[in-house]
Design a protein around this motif. Structure first.
Motif, mmCIF file in Angstrom:
data_model
loop_
_atom_site.group_PDB
_atom_site.id
_atom_site.type_symbol
_atom_site.label_atom_id
_atom_site.label_comp_id
_atom_site.label_asym_id
_atom_site.label_seq_id
_atom_site.Cartn_x
_atom_site.Cartn_y
_atom_site.Cartn_z
ATOM 1 N N MET A 1 -25.855 -20.913 -11.696
ATOM 2 C CA MET A 1 -25.838 -20.819 -10.257
ATOM 3 C C MET A 1 -27.202 -21.237 -9.722
ATOM 4 S SD MET A 1 -24.175 -18.454 -7.513
ATOM 5 C CE MET A 1 -23.121 -17.845 -8.741
ATOM 6 N N GLU A 2 -27.198 -21.985 -8.657
ATOM 7 C CA GLU A 2 -28.404 -22.486 -8.018
ATOM 8 C C GLU A 2 -28.590 -21.792 -6.667
ATOM 9 O OE1 GLU A 2 -30.463 -24.866 -9.271
ATOM 10 O OE2 GLU A 2 -29.242 -25.011 -11.073
ATOM 11 N N THR A 3 -29.824 -21.700 -6.215
ATOM 12 C CA THR A 3 -30.136 -21.146 -4.901
ATOM 13 C C THR A 3 -30.828 -22.220 -4.077
ATOM 14 O OG1 THR A 3 -30.404 -18.930 -5.818
ATOM 15 C CG2 THR A 3 -31.369 -19.337 -3.661
ATOM 16 N N LEU A 4 -30.289 -22.480 -2.894
ATOM 17 C CA LEU A 4 -30.878 -23.435 -1.955
ATOM 18 C C LEU A 4 -31.359 -22.659 -0.740
ATOM 19 C CD1 LEU A 4 -28.098 -26.189 -2.045
ATOM 20 C CD2 LEU A 4 -30.164 -26.045 -3.444
ATOM 21 N N ASN A 5 -32.504 -23.047 -0.191
ATOM 22 C CA ASN A 5 -33.084 -22.367 0.969
ATOM 23 C C ASN A 5 -33.302 -23.351 2.115
ATOM 24 O OD1 ASN A 5 -33.605 -19.626 -0.162
ATOM 25 N ND2 ASN A 5 -34.762 -20.836 -1.619
ATOM 26 N N PHE A 6 -33.054 -22.849 3.334
ATOM 27 C CA PHE A 6 -33.170 -23.684 4.516
ATOM 28 C C PHE A 6 -33.803 -22.902 5.658
ATOM 29 C CE2 PHE A 6 -29.530 -24.865 2.029
ATOM 30 C CZ PHE A 6 -29.625 -26.241 1.941
ATOM 31 N N LYS A 7 -34.755 -23.524 6.334
ATOM 32 C CA LYS A 7 -35.313 -22.987 7.571
ATOM 33 C C LYS A 7 -34.305 -23.342 8.662
ATOM 34 C CE LYS A 7 -39.265 -23.595 10.618
ATOM 35 N NZ LYS A 7 -40.566 -24.251 10.796
ATOM 36 N N THR A 8 -33.934 -22.367 9.501
ATOM 37 C CA THR A 8 -32.925 -22.632 10.528
ATOM 38 C C THR A 8 -33.413 -22.214 11.912
ATOM 39 O OG1 THR A 8 -31.802 -20.476 10.512
ATOM 40 C CG2 THR A 8 -31.125 -22.085 8.831
ATOM 41 N N SER A 9 -32.653 -22.600 12.918
ATOM 42 C CA SER A 9 -32.935 -22.192 14.296
ATOM 43 C C SER A 9 -31.991 -21.070 14.737
ATOM 44 C CB SER A 9 -32.801 -23.391 15.244
ATOM 45 O OG SER A 9 -31.471 -23.871 15.245
ATOM 46 N N ILE A 10 -31.294 -20.453 13.802
ATOM 47 C CA ILE A 10 -30.383 -19.350 14.108
ATOM 48 C C ILE A 10 -31.240 -18.117 14.387
ATOM 49 C CG2 ILE A 10 -28.519 -17.913 13.216
ATOM 50 C CD1 ILE A 10 -27.848 -20.412 11.402
ATOM 51 N N LYS A 11 -31.106 -17.546 15.576
ATOM 52 C CA LYS A 11 -32.030 -16.497 15.989
ATOM 53 C C LYS A 11 -31.460 -15.083 15.976
ATOM 54 C CE LYS A 11 -34.944 -19.479 18.767
ATOM 55 N NZ LYS A 11 -35.538 -20.053 17.620
ATOM 56 N N ASP A 12 -30.121 -14.947 15.986
ATOM 57 C CA ASP A 12 -29.550 -13.609 16.110
ATOM 58 C C ASP A 12 -28.176 -13.532 15.442
ATOM 59 O OD1 ASP A 12 -27.835 -14.964 17.907
ATOM 60 O OD2 ASP A 12 -29.033 -14.360 19.626
ATOM 61 N N LYS A 13 -27.591 -12.328 15.489
ATOM 62 C CA LYS A 13 -26.292 -12.101 14.845
ATOM 63 C C LYS A 13 -25.194 -12.953 15.478
ATOM 64 C CE LYS A 13 -27.265 -7.520 13.135
ATOM 65 N NZ LYS A 13 -26.875 -6.120 13.080
ATOM 66 N N GLU A 14 -25.333 -13.222 16.756
ATOM 67 C CA GLU A 14 -24.358 -14.085 17.433
ATOM 68 C C GLU A 14 -24.370 -15.482 16.810
ATOM 69 O OE1 GLU A 14 -23.879 -15.512 21.949
ATOM 70 O OE2 GLU A 14 -24.153 -13.345 21.690
ATOM 71 N N GLY A 15 -25.552 -16.002 16.529
ATOM 72 C CA GLY A 15 -25.681 -17.294 15.872
ATOM 73 C C GLY A 15 -25.080 -17.285 14.477
ATOM 74 N N VAL A 16 -25.277 -16.183 13.764
ATOM 75 C CA VAL A 16 -24.690 -16.048 12.426
ATOM 76 C C VAL A 16 -23.166 -16.105 12.531
ATOM 77 C CG1 VAL A 16 -24.415 -14.524 10.432
ATOM 78 C CG2 VAL A 16 -26.651 -14.755 11.522
ATOM 79 N N THR A 17 -22.618 -15.444 13.537
ATOM 80 C CA THR A 17 -21.167 -15.460 13.747
ATOM 81 C C THR A 17 -20.671 -16.877 14.008
ATOM 82 O OG1 THR A 17 -21.219 -13.207 14.610
ATOM 83 C CG2 THR A 17 -19.302 -14.544 15.188
ATOM 84 N N VAL A 18 -21.424 -17.645 14.783
ATOM 85 C CA VAL A 18 -21.033 -19.025 15.110
ATOM 86 C C VAL A 18 -21.047 -19.907 13.859
ATOM 87 C CG1 VAL A 18 -21.724 -21.100 16.379
ATOM 88 C CG2 VAL A 18 -21.758 -18.887 17.513
ATOM 89 N N VAL A 19 -22.067 -19.774 13.034
ATOM 90 C CA VAL A 19 -22.220 -20.649 11.872
ATOM 91 C C VAL A 19 -21.325 -20.231 10.690
ATOM 92 C CG1 VAL A 19 -24.155 -19.547 10.653
ATOM 93 C CG2 VAL A 19 -23.985 -22.033 10.705
ATOM 94 N N THR A 20 -20.848 -18.993 10.685
ATOM 95 C CA THR A 20 -20.082 -18.469 9.553
ATOM 96 C C THR A 20 -18.903 -19.353 9.132
ATOM 97 O OG1 THR A 20 -20.782 -16.196 9.874
ATOM 98 C CG2 THR A 20 -18.665 -16.515 8.771
ATOM 99 N N PRO A 21 -18.005 -19.755 10.031
ATOM 100 C CA PRO A 21 -16.877 -20.568 9.569
ATOM 101 C C PRO A 21 -17.292 -21.922 8.993
ATOM 102 C CG PRO A 21 -16.827 -20.352 11.959
ATOM 103 C CD PRO A 21 -17.900 -19.452 11.453
ATOM 104 N N PHE A 22 -18.358 -22.482 9.504
ATOM 105 C CA PHE A 22 -18.844 -23.774 9.013
ATOM 106 C C PHE A 22 -19.355 -23.640 7.577
ATOM 107 C CE2 PHE A 22 -19.031 -24.108 13.588
ATOM 108 C CZ PHE A 22 -18.559 -25.387 13.837
ATOM 109 N N LEU A 23 -20.121 -22.585 7.312
ATOM 110 C CA LEU A 23 -20.652 -22.386 5.961
ATOM 111 C C LEU A 23 -19.562 -21.921 5.000
ATOM 112 C CD1 LEU A 23 -24.069 -20.717 6.807
ATOM 113 C CD2 LEU A 23 -23.674 -23.064 6.024
ATOM 114 N N ASN A 24 -18.640 -21.099 5.485
ATOM 115 C CA ASN A 24 -17.570 -20.609 4.614
ATOM 116 C C ASN A 24 -16.613 -21.716 4.184
ATOM 117 O OD1 ASN A 24 -18.588 -18.034 4.655
ATOM 118 N ND2 ASN A 24 -17.080 -17.236 6.100
#
Length: 73
Positions: free
Chosen positions: A1-24
């Motif tokens: 298993m590999e781990t990738l890291n990314f700096k993002t502009s996601i600032k809050d839980k609302e942003g996490v909710t928005v990006v969730t389906p895209f990453l899933n």
């Protein structure tokens, strides 16, 4: 298993909710997390294929945010 890291502009839980389906919906992603307490809002992706970095960045962009690969463990 590999781990990738990314700096993002996601600032809050609302942003996490928005990006969730895209990453899933990404193939070869076994899990992911966004550390909102980190100054870089670090997105950590667990994957079986470390070549998917561009796919992760594109998914975050499609969700309306920015992402940049970083070399953190």
């Amino acid at each position: 298993m590999e781990t990738l890291n990314f700096k993002t502009s996601i600032k809050d839980k609302e942003g996490v909710t928005v990006v969730t389906p895209f990453l899933n919906n990404l193939k070869h992603v076994d899990g992911w997390n966004i550390d909102l307490s980190d100054s870089d809002k670090l997105l950590t992706v667990q994957t079986t294929d470390n070549r998917i970095g561009e796919n992760v960045i594109e998914a975050v962009i499609q969700a309306g945010f920015s992402a940049e690969a970083v070399g953190r463990p």
